[in-house]
Design an enzyme around this catalytic site. Structure first.
Site, PDB file in Angstrom:
ATOM      1  N   GLN A 100      84.485 -18.931 -58.414  1.00 47.02           N
ATOM      2  CA  GLN A 100      85.727 -18.728 -57.653  1.00 47.02           C
ATOM      3  C   GLN A 100      86.409 -20.075 -57.428  1.00 47.02           C
ATOM      4  O   GLN A 100      85.765 -21.050 -57.033  1.00 47.02           O
ATOM      5  CB  GLN A 100      85.427 -18.067 -56.291  1.00 47.02           C
ATOM      6  CG  GLN A 100      86.686 -17.704 -55.523  1.00 47.02           C
ATOM      7  CD  GLN A 100      86.394 -16.957 -54.206  1.00 47.02           C
ATOM      8  OE1 GLN A 100      85.248 -16.882 -53.763  1.00 47.02           O
ATOM      9  NE2 GLN A 100      87.435 -16.420 -53.602  1.00 47.02           N
TER      10      GLN A 100
ATOM     11  N   HIS B  76      90.503  -9.864 -60.901  1.00 44.41           N
ATOM     12  CA  HIS B  76      91.092 -10.107 -62.224  1.00 44.41           C
ATOM     13  C   HIS B  76      91.100  -8.801 -63.016  1.00 44.41           C
ATOM     14  O   HIS B  76      90.099  -8.078 -63.038  1.00 44.41           O
ATOM     15  CB  HIS B  76      90.241 -11.091 -63.027  1.00 44.41           C
ATOM     16  CG  HIS B  76      90.178 -12.469 -62.474  1.00 44.41           C
ATOM     17  ND1 HIS B  76      90.970 -13.485 -62.944  1.00 44.41           N
ATOM     18  CD2 HIS B  76      89.418 -13.017 -61.496  1.00 44.41           C
ATOM     19  CE1 HIS B  76      90.687 -14.610 -62.282  1.00 44.41           C
ATOM     20  NE2 HIS B  76      89.748 -14.349 -61.397  1.00 44.41           N
TER      21      HIS B  76
ATOM     22  N   HIS C 105      90.606 -11.892 -54.742  1.00 43.69           N
ATOM     23  CA  HIS C 105      91.456 -11.355 -55.811  1.00 43.69           C
ATOM     24  C   HIS C 105      90.589 -10.701 -56.872  1.00 43.69           C
ATOM     25  O   HIS C 105      89.440 -11.084 -57.072  1.00 43.69           O
ATOM     26  CB  HIS C 105      92.337 -12.446 -56.435  1.00 43.69           C
ATOM     27  CG  HIS C 105      91.568 -13.635 -56.894  1.00 43.69           C
ATOM     28  ND1 HIS C 105      91.167 -14.630 -56.041  1.00 43.69           N
ATOM     29  CD2 HIS C 105      91.108 -13.984 -58.121  1.00 43.69           C
ATOM     30  CE1 HIS C 105      90.505 -15.547 -56.711  1.00 43.69           C
ATOM     31  NE2 HIS C 105      90.439 -15.177 -57.971  1.00 43.69           N
TER      32      HIS C 105
ATOM     33  N   ASP D 112      98.492 -13.759 -64.084  1.00 43.30           N
ATOM     34  CA  ASP D 112      97.753 -15.019 -63.915  1.00 43.30           C
ATOM     35  C   ASP D 112      98.477 -16.125 -64.687  1.00 43.30           C
ATOM     36  O   ASP D 112      98.928 -15.911 -65.822  1.00 43.30           O
ATOM     37  CB  ASP D 112      96.324 -14.829 -64.447  1.00 43.30           C
ATOM     38  CG  ASP D 112      95.387 -15.935 -64.019  1.00 43.30           C
ATOM     39  OD1 ASP D 112      94.407 -15.634 -63.306  1.00 43.30           O
ATOM     40  OD2 ASP D 112      95.620 -17.103 -64.398  1.00 43.30           O
TER      41      ASP D 112
ATOM     42  N   ASN E  45      85.306 -12.862 -58.647  1.00 44.12           N
ATOM     43  CA  ASN E  45      84.384 -13.965 -58.374  1.00 44.12           C
ATOM     44  C   ASN E  45      84.297 -14.259 -56.882  1.00 44.12           C
ATOM     45  O   ASN E  45      85.327 -14.279 -56.197  1.00 44.12           O
ATOM     46  CB  ASN E  45      84.858 -15.227 -59.105  1.00 44.12           C
ATOM     47  CG  ASN E  45      84.941 -15.032 -60.607  1.00 44.12           C
ATOM     48  OD1 ASN E  45      84.105 -14.348 -61.199  1.00 44.12           O
ATOM     49  ND2 ASN E  45      85.945 -15.618 -61.242  1.00 44.12           N
TER      50      ASN E  45
END
Ligand code: 5GP
Ligand code: ZN
Length: 136
Positions: free
Chosen positions: A95, A103, A101, A32, A88
């Site tokens: 989000q 995390h 995706h 990230d 999210n």
């Protein structure tokens, strides 16, 4: 399917470079850009699905299998002491990139992050009402 306006489609399919930790036919795992802690990574399917509602069940299962493998490997390498998996869905849930995706956030002693919620106080009756709303 890809979405030409989606940054994660471009990253997942290698059109935009990223710090890639893993890649196969279905997924790319990247670091990230705004990490919560050292090693904060994202699992991206290469196909575009906006969120969990759109994600096919099989890919949902594959996402969790990959998360398990990555968490084990990253824990060994980074010597972290725990992990948060966060996913999210929708503006209201935080989000910001509308390509599904997951995390993966390594946790360290005194890492200064707090991921959580303030528990509400509820009665047994309220819990029962909620249960009925969901499964009744
Ligand atoms: P969300 O809030 O949608 O669950 O999470 C989006 C995440 O994507 C954020 O943690 C943000 O830092 C990360 N992110 C946004 N744009 C990029 C990018 O271009 N590259 C990478 N590697 N991460 C990004
Ligand atoms: Zn996309």
């Amino acid at each position: 399917m890809k979405d030409v306006n989606c940054i994660f489609c471009k990253i997942a399919n290698g059109e935009i470079p990223s710090k890639t930790l893993y890649e196969d036919e279905q997924f790319r795992v990247i670091l990230d850009l705004g990490p919560a802690t050292k090693g904060h990574a994202l699992i991206l399917p290469k196909e575009h699905y906006a969120n969990l509602y759109e994600l096919p069940e099989e890919l949902a299962g594959e996402t969790m299998k990959l998360a398990k493998k990555m968490v084990v490997k990253m824990t060994e390498r980074l010597k972290c002491e725990g992990f948060n998996l966060i996913q999210n869905n929708g503006d209201m849930a935080g989000q910001t990139v509308f390509h599904f995706h997951m995390h993966m956030i390594p946790r360290y002693q005194a890492d200064g992050q707090k991921i959580g919620w303030k528990p509400m106080e509820v009665t047994q009756e309220e819990l029962e009402e909620t249960r009925n709303e969901i499964v009744g």
